[in-house]
Design a protein around this motif. Structure first.
Motif, PDB file in Angstrom:
ATOM      1  N   LEU A   1      11.256   9.060 -11.031  1.00 56.82           N
ATOM      2  CA  LEU A   1      11.088  10.046  -9.956  1.00 56.82           C
ATOM      3  C   LEU A   1       9.600  10.207  -9.620  1.00 56.82           C
ATOM      4  CD1 LEU A   1      12.449  12.233  -8.156  1.00 56.82           C
ATOM      5  CD2 LEU A   1      12.023  13.845 -10.040  1.00 56.82           C
ATOM      6  N   LEU A   2       9.300  10.266  -8.337  1.00 59.14           N
ATOM      7  CA  LEU A   2       7.932  10.537  -7.893  1.00 59.14           C
ATOM      8  C   LEU A   2       7.878  11.936  -7.295  1.00 59.14           C
ATOM      9  CD1 LEU A   2       6.937   7.143  -6.201  1.00 59.14           C
ATOM     10  CD2 LEU A   2       6.216   8.003  -8.434  1.00 59.14           C
ATOM     11  N   GLY A   3       6.924  12.733  -7.775  1.00 57.51           N
ATOM     12  CA  GLY A   3       6.732  14.078  -7.228  1.00 57.51           C
ATOM     13  C   GLY A   3       7.888  14.985  -7.592  1.00 57.51           C
TER      14      GLY A   3
ATOM     15  N   SER B   1       1.293  10.106 -15.266  1.00 58.53           N
ATOM     16  CA  SER B   1       0.135   9.289 -15.649  1.00 58.53           C
ATOM     17  C   SER B   1       0.556   8.003 -16.350  1.00 58.53           C
ATOM     18  CB  SER B   1      -0.832  10.098 -16.517  1.00 58.53           C
ATOM     19  OG  SER B   1      -0.202  10.372 -17.747  1.00 58.53           O
ATOM     20  N   GLU B   2       1.650   8.040 -17.128  1.00 56.79           N
ATOM     21  CA  GLU B   2       2.030   6.785 -17.812  1.00 56.79           C
ATOM     22  C   GLU B   2       2.536   5.754 -16.797  1.00 56.79           C
ATOM     23  OE1 GLU B   2       3.211   9.733 -18.367  1.00 56.79           O
ATOM     24  OE2 GLU B   2       5.396   9.813 -18.394  1.00 56.79           O
ATOM     25  N   LEU B   3       3.134   6.224 -15.705  1.00 55.37           N
ATOM     26  CA  LEU B   3       3.548   5.291 -14.649  1.00 55.37           C
ATOM     27  C   LEU B   3       2.326   4.642 -14.014  1.00 55.37           C
ATOM     28  CD1 LEU B   3       6.406   7.025 -12.617  1.00 55.37           C
ATOM     29  CD2 LEU B   3       6.595   5.242 -14.361  1.00 55.37           C
ATOM     30  N   LYS B   4       1.329   5.453 -13.733  1.00 51.22           N
ATOM     31  CA  LYS B   4       0.123   4.919 -13.104  1.00 51.22           C
ATOM     32  C   LYS B   4      -0.569   3.925 -14.027  1.00 51.22           C
ATOM     33  CE  LYS B   4      -1.558   9.011 -11.489  1.00 51.22           C
ATOM     34  NZ  LYS B   4      -2.438   9.839 -10.638  1.00 51.22           N
TER      35      LYS B   4
ATOM     36  N   LEU C   1       0.836  -1.200   0.000  1.00 52.72           N
ATOM     37  CA  LEU C   1       0.000   0.000   0.000  1.00 52.72           C
ATOM     38  C   LEU C   1       0.872   1.252   0.000  1.00 52.72           C
ATOM     39  CD1 LEU C   1      -2.862   1.152   0.087  1.00 52.72           C
ATOM     40  CD2 LEU C   1      -2.689   1.167   2.579  1.00 52.72           C
ATOM     41  N   SER C   2       1.949   1.223   0.755  1.00 47.01           N
ATOM     42  CA  SER C   2       2.842   2.384   0.844  1.00 47.01           C
ATOM     43  C   SER C   2       3.562   2.644  -0.473  1.00 47.01           C
ATOM     44  CB  SER C   2       3.895   2.169   1.932  1.00 47.01           C
ATOM     45  OG  SER C   2       3.305   2.169   3.191  1.00 47.01           O
ATOM     46  N   THR C   3       3.514   1.697  -1.365  1.00 40.13           N
ATOM     47  CA  THR C   3       4.056   1.919  -2.706  1.00 40.13           C
ATOM     48  C   THR C   3       2.962   2.450  -3.626  1.00 40.13           C
ATOM     49  OG1 THR C   3       5.628   0.140  -2.362  1.00 40.13           O
ATOM     50  CG2 THR C   3       5.211   0.787  -4.635  1.00 40.13           C
ATOM     51  N   ALA C   4       1.771   1.851  -3.492  1.00 44.90           N
ATOM     52  CA  ALA C   4       0.676   2.259  -4.373  1.00 44.90           C
ATOM     53  C   ALA C   4       0.240   3.699  -4.108  1.00 44.90           C
ATOM     54  CB  ALA C   4      -0.506   1.298  -4.188  1.00 44.90           C
ATOM     55  N   VAL C   5       0.270   4.094  -2.823  1.00 43.23           N
ATOM     56  CA  VAL C   5      -0.232   5.425  -2.491  1.00 43.23           C
ATOM     57  C   VAL C   5       0.616   6.538  -3.134  1.00 43.23           C
ATOM     58  CG1 VAL C   5      -0.555   7.061  -0.577  1.00 43.23           C
ATOM     59  CG2 VAL C   5      -1.555   4.755  -0.446  1.00 43.23           C
ATOM     60  N   PRO C   6       1.926   6.575  -2.930  1.00 41.42           N
ATOM     61  CA  PRO C   6       2.688   7.639  -3.589  1.00 41.42           C
ATOM     62  C   PRO C   6       2.669   7.523  -5.118  1.00 41.42           C
ATOM     63  CG  PRO C   6       4.159   6.116  -2.433  1.00 41.42           C
ATOM     64  CD  PRO C   6       2.771   5.775  -2.034  1.00 41.42           C
ATOM     65  N   LEU C   7       2.605   6.302  -5.627  1.00 36.52           N
ATOM     66  CA  LEU C   7       2.488   6.153  -7.079  1.00 36.52           C
ATOM     67  C   LEU C   7       1.204   6.825  -7.547  1.00 36.52           C
ATOM     68  CD1 LEU C   7       3.093   4.975  -9.871  1.00 36.52           C
ATOM     69  CD2 LEU C   7       2.192   2.778  -9.074  1.00 36.52           C
ATOM     70  N   ASP C   8       0.140   6.591  -6.815  1.00 36.05           N
ATOM     71  CA  ASP C   8      -1.147   7.148  -7.198  1.00 36.05           C
ATOM     72  C   ASP C   8      -1.170   8.672  -7.023  1.00 36.05           C
ATOM     73  OD1 ASP C   8      -3.930   6.613  -7.991  1.00 36.05           O
ATOM     74  OD2 ASP C   8      -4.399   7.393  -5.997  1.00 36.05           O
ATOM     75  N   LYS C   9      -0.558   9.137  -5.930  1.00 36.44           N
ATOM     76  CA  LYS C   9      -0.595  10.581  -5.648  1.00 36.44           C
ATOM     77  C   LYS C   9       0.372  11.363  -6.525  1.00 36.44           C
ATOM     78  CE  LYS C   9      -0.606  12.071  -1.241  1.00 36.44           C
ATOM     79  NZ  LYS C   9      -0.270  12.051   0.224  1.00 36.44           N
ATOM     80  N   TYR C  10       1.572  10.790  -6.727  1.00 29.14           N
ATOM     81  CA  TYR C  10       2.646  11.586  -7.318  1.00 29.14           C
ATOM     82  C   TYR C  10       3.164  11.060  -8.646  1.00 29.14           C
ATOM     83  CZ  TYR C  10       2.736  13.443  -2.560  1.00 29.14           C
ATOM     84  OH  TYR C  10       2.392  14.017  -1.380  1.00 29.14           O
ATOM     85  N   GLY C  11       2.736   9.880  -9.063  1.00 27.32           N
ATOM     86  CA  GLY C  11       3.293   9.297 -10.278  1.00 27.32           C
ATOM     87  C   GLY C  11       2.792   9.977 -11.543  1.00 27.32           C
TER      88      GLY C  11
END
Lengths: 487, 487, 487, 487
Positions: C254-256, C129-132, C117-127
């Motif tokens: 990079l995230l965010g 769009s192609e990463l998501k 979950l701690s990986t999915a959350v920052p991916l979802d918040k900060y990734g």
């Protein structure tokens, strides 16, 4: 021979060879093994030790966590002279004899001794004088644990076809070289020094492109010169730690002229193969001794099982095989003792040695494994229990059979020695003392005919030929030994 | 035959035997093993499980702490019908075929299935009707884990000379008996039912003094009927828990007439020996399949090592041995399928079966072990690493070789069947279809001559004869199979 | 509350919280654990699994050799929705509730779920769009094992002072970055995706120089993107593989915004800390349940030991502590559920959350460890035997206590939140519903006085203050829960 | 005191006690531990050793397969005089001092020494002269490994309520007795002699029905006198083998008058409890020393973590607790040294000793466990890795906490000593040198009031009282020590 001698490697050596040099040293060493065996059994039982990679403060240390007893055990053979006596006495005999006593109790432990010697020898023969000054004294220390050696050739793609499989590259850097690559079966991985095969940058991907380097564990500033990726979890020879080594610009020193690299590598391997043969024979003696002591005491149908005719026959046949294997391995040892100081180009004596060594490595491995298997069967259900350790000898035997080249390797390399160097002719001359030797003649014709076959057929059908040649050679050598024996 | 079939036990069965009954069941079972293999590998890797003797409250429970996966794995073969189909179809074939598929993936797992059947068969043949009513239904359950069986004969003094070695005593107690003694190699020790050899009080210390009893794990009040002293730490067959059992006035039920006890015991052993042969062959197929898949991909000197002529020759010779061993083991199975309902006194067909079973147990064990050893060699250094599990097959093979009687036992018992029952003549008649069969005649004379030797010589030199007889029989049976094979 | 509820996490959740969302899912998940517990116990008993680094053909694979059961166990929580429901329901509650049920049976297993979950959350918040698009769907898979995540910050120099300790460097390479360095405590090391802290080349060696990257296990061509040096041999949490990771030009995204890197990292840690608190409480419940079931049955001096007044008192006091700890951890969860979508700059609600999270992580870890220790004592000698697994809870508890920051970290970070953000004032306001709250006033004065001390004194004497603050907060929150409870 | 002394048990002893007898022996023994620690670590790492029940020939042997190093390690303390000096010098001091040095390095190893002494003492005090003549000399051997002793009381139903739980029955047989039953926690199970609790046939099922017997491992004919069912798989104290023992008409000798049996049993336990206290304190010193050495070197935020005020405070508080615990345990030792030759009926000094021993066992166990837990936390993530062994101290500490009676036992037995013997008044008189001692007066009133409560309340609320009494006593005793300390 007396059956009692089976239980003692020194007695067996004496029965087979007559008087042996340094007998008092051997006796004392054998007595120590009463204590040593319990240590060795424990090391085997506990399996692969831990590798502690980092200390508590995050420094890479790559420390192998054997119990203290291991180091006591290891030290004994070194102190007895398994390495230093070779240089003191300018003879391999102390190494071979002490190695035999070692391997009777712990075949795997003979590996550290062998690779230490296999490191000291090329260093002594080919090392620049400053290298020898720096590294020989700690290797030849007579008290305490000396520096150990190691011989690392094999990489992840395999050990047979070194010319292609060695991907480790050496770059020149002043008076030394920097090696980068990985060694996949690094025996005695805790050693302070290793000799390793590597390819000087730009050289071709064949055996001609290989050179031999001396690789210290620590740099002069005390830092680790390479890291150990992990220890291998082996089924046997747990008394020697085998690991994977990662070289990253690790400092090393070239031994000998680069263009003779492959010869130096083969010299290293040849020494190991002889030691391996000796170990396999000692192991076979041990497995038989254990089977015998059991069969003498275990009863069925009103008498000890050893007195049952079928078991008795098996025992006697295996004993004859053991003696043959001993004679063959010992001849390989004696020949090596004559030629180990040679370098390229080699004498006929060396080629003879090579063929005998291939026959010996091939055949003694088989005798070792089959004797160990038989000892398990003699023990019945107890033979497959870990509790009694009978099954250990087979595990050890299979490593001997596979290390230093499997069956295939030795059959084919032996074939090559016959084809290119006429080594079979040297062998037949060596075995036969009379002009008319019918058996030799027949076998000789068979070999010559075989060498004339197409390559497909020659290799495809080589094994029975090689088997017969080995057994014949062994039997002849045994008869010689028997003829020369006291009593 | 296609090399591809080597990787699939069902394909190999079909190539060798033609159409097989319940093929869909076999196929489905083989598919399950894609998952099952990972479980089996894990069970092997983790070694002997724990025995939890007491629960937290101090009650003796003797629970074997296998992981849950083990029970899933075990259940599959039972559900496929390794036991229940034998009674449904009144044929051993489902047991043999499913057992072959099992043993290809996990030779040790075939043991629980075999001893469960070896318990159900004498119960069904010899049990009083109330015993059958009580115990057969849970053993023949088609869904979930059925009650398991076990066959415990051997005591601490050994398994060959049962007449003397069995010290367990049975005392009559109304409709049942109370057994006191110890069983030293109690396979499938967690089973709900066992058949055990014991000596009714007062009977002589010979095989004639033995009887066969049915021993439930729990008494009718739910309490433990005996305790497990410990689990054996075996090098192989870790998928079956083997323990030591302590019987203290444990309730048991006599099977059959007491004076036929030894025949009942031998019937149990004969079934196990056939299953053991089948397992050894399946194991040999597996080891070859693994060696092949490696040799096809591993390269040396520019091509896959399988394409090197020497390895190729070895492979083909071993494949022929595998096929011979298969034919021999399968004939033992087929003959047993004809005679398993027989009781004392036995027909000639039964005596023929017995000799074939001895030849088969003897020779398939050897083929299994040697093939497993060879597979290790083909893998080179990887062959002795625990990581890849190739070394497992040898460990498994040695248990097969030793269980149910070692080499010595089968050679001598086979000799006895020839001497007392003329079983060799039954065999030669079985193998030969023509009046003039030169090979058979020669071998027959050799056997007859051997039987005329002194007992010392006869037993002492029996092994080469037995080996040849086994190989000859196997080759003949293979040719028959090949003649009958499709396309 | 009823003592019976102690044995069921879902019953306890309902007793404490009243009706819970997805109760049927929770119930079904708890029922599964009857089977799951045996798997979990087995995983714990067998210790650290093997890491298979290479396949038989020499390809690096870094495969973790858990038994198949492990993957069955792991999959259950994912399928129940421990990750995907968070996004489906836009709430952390499913994660917290399912996590509680998980941790009651296996606190270590809650780690994979948390770091996924701690990986999915920052991916979802900060990734981007192609990463998501590429990575979210496999992480949110509802059937079978989804892609797992992992959060790797700590390096060999330690996890507290990340600004200095992170030596991993990131170099830009088009749309991605290449990371080189080592991660020393890489939990859930087999995950398909990880978020990792690294320092973009050239940035300063402080927390401001750190950024958060998304690191896939495989490159797009299917090759390994990094290697696992080894698995850590931990005393607890064996249901999650923790390893050391070697990054060599490993591709990452990079995230965010880079300059907010440290905030992203802290957001990841905050989520883990809350999950850790929840686990610690579930573990405490479990240890008490085991102690209770023992104490109810074990007798001494004529009655169950639970009926002895001294043990009874201990039990009741520990039960109160468990309930307090539950209330505190749950408040941390509820607050996080309000603020987890926030980013820098943060609201006061976020600062309140942070202080409650520090108090909760600090205090629940202590309650967990002390309850586990007490459960061992209740079991007497059985408490230190591996056979019964009571000692497991302490091993698990100590990992909870140390992971995500030890005591020291939380006391000091909590102090900072009070000093810089006035979080204590937010807390007091949150806890108190009346204008005149004497207890709050007193504690508030004490905190304010403490904050005025010299730095030496303030830090040196912070622990008793923090302890009281935590216990006070917990007690208050428990009373609120009790007031709102049904019946 | 100097922080450096923390790393050396002998230095710490001297700092706390001033000059100690046999200081040179202690110093030499401590120096040996540089080597001994590696052995001890290895023994711990490898877990429970194997028990070999049978030799290859089927004879029951019950041999514990420790590595040879273990026996070397074990021998050292005996040779230094942990047992024989007690009788040579007629003082327990050598035992306590050497035991402290032992336990600093390996708390579990202090167990064999303790139970050997606890066997020799009653043998010496109560044994018939022929028993002493036969058994004392091998126990007091000064070179090599002497005969070891063991003290086996607990059975499967538990160790607290011996009167009911002991089911072992003793039947008279001439000059000896035959014991039948099981001992469930048999520490030092390989010992040559044990003292065991059993119930002479026909006596009541209360503590009054128990007697103490001397039980040799071998009968006079060399056969095993009992069997070992299995070794316990303990999480700590792996340097002492703990097993389950099955007595079947095992020969034993009564010690003392039967009707005083329970007093003899309690004398044995009291000695063990004092040794246990001493071990717990040594363990606490060790855990602190390890934490300190780490905290001095590990850096965070620019300085060693030991220099961070919060950690510094914790360290100092724990150091004070360690010193208090030392003073308390040592007083228990000193008092025992005065009274250990007493027998029933006992003096007031003995009753004072008993209360101090209960306080000491209770409180030092807690200090040991909590210090060990804290040392893990100081190490952060490294604290839960098996690699570094920090986690070992907690495992050891919990055995100390549970062995020889848990918390509950000591609180209740201490309460009884106060109620029945007025031991608190003896204690207060012992601690206070002045007529007017306000603290003593207050505590005294509190105790008296407590003793007047109903049994439910008295027991239910006894722990905080006991805790305070222990801490107060410890603090007072520490001040006395400090007053008497040099420089």
């Amino acid at each position: 021979m007396s059956l009692e001698a089976l239980g003692s490697p020194v007695s067996f050596l004496k029965e087979m060879l007559g008087p042996v040099p340094n007998e008092d040293v051997l006796q004392e060493y054998e007595v120590w093994w009463v204590e040593g065996q319990a240590i060795s059994d424990d090391i085997d039982r506990r399996g692969t030790p831990w590798l502690r990679m980092f200390d508590r403060f995050g420094n890479r240390v790559d420390e192998i966590l054997y119990p203290p007893d291991y180091w006591r055990l290891l030290k004994k053979g070194y102190e007895a002279g398994v390495v230093w006596r070779v240089f003191d006495e300018n003879s391999l005999m102390p190494f071979l004899l002490l190695g035999y006593v070692t391997a009777f109790h712990d075949p795997g432990l003979n590996c550290p001794y062998t690779v230490s010697l296999s490191t000291a020898v090329p260093l002594d023969k080919y090392g620049a004088s400053e290298l020898k000054t720096r590294f020989m004294p700690p290797m030849l220390r007579k008290e305490g644990l000396p520096w150990q050696g190691a011989t690392w050739m094999t990489e992840v793609k395999g050990g047979s076809d070194l010319g292609v499989a060695v991907e480790t590259v050496a770059q020149p850097a002043g008076d030394r070289w920097l090696l980068t690559g990985e060694k996949y079966f690094a025996s005695n991985v805790g050693a302070e020094l290793a000799v390793v095969a590597a390819r000087p940058e730009g050289l071709p991907r064949t055996v001609r492109g290989l050179a031999l380097f001396l690789l210290p564990k620590y740099r002069e500033d005390g830092s680790l010169n390479y890291t150990v990726r992990r220890l291998k979890d082996k089924t046997g020879t747990r008394s020697v730690p085998t690991g994977e080594v990662e070289l990253q610009a690790s400092e090393a020193f070239l031994l000998g002229p680069q263009e003779h690299g492959i010869y130096l590598i083969l010299e290293v391997l040849n020494l190991s193969r002889v030691a391996n043969s000796i170990s396999a024979v000692a192991l076979a003696q041990r497995a038989m001794a254990d089977a015998l002591s059991f069969a003498e005491q275990r009863e069925a149908f009103g008498k000890p099982i050893l007195e049952h005719p079928l078991l008795r026959t098996q025992f006697e046949e295996r004993l004859r095989d053991l003696r043959r294997a001993f004679a063959l391995a010992w001849e390989a040892g004696r020949l090596l003792d004559e030629v180990w100081r040679e370098g390229y180009p080699y004498s006929d004596r060396y080629h003879l040695f090579r063929l005998v060594a291939h026959l010996s490595k091939y055949w003694t491995a088989e005798v070792g494994a089959m004797t160990a298997k038989w000892a398990m069967e003699v023990h019945g259900g107890l033979g497959v229990l870990k509790e009694y350790g009978v099954e250990r000898w087979f595990r050890e035997a299979m490593v001997a059979a596979i290390w230093e080249g499997t069956t295939h390797r030795h059959v084919l390399d032996g074939l090559e020695a016959m084809e290119r160097k006429g080594a079979h002719r040297l062998l037949f001359a060596h075995l036969s003392e009379e002009a008319e030797d019918k058996e030799v003649k027949e076998l000789s014709s068979r070999v010559e005919a075989h060498l004339g076959l197409s390559i497909e057929e020659k290799e495809g059908t080589a094994e029975p030929l090689f088997w017969n040649l080995a057994k014949f050679t062994a039997e002849r050598l045994l008869r010689k030994l028997e003829a020369g024996q006291p009593g």
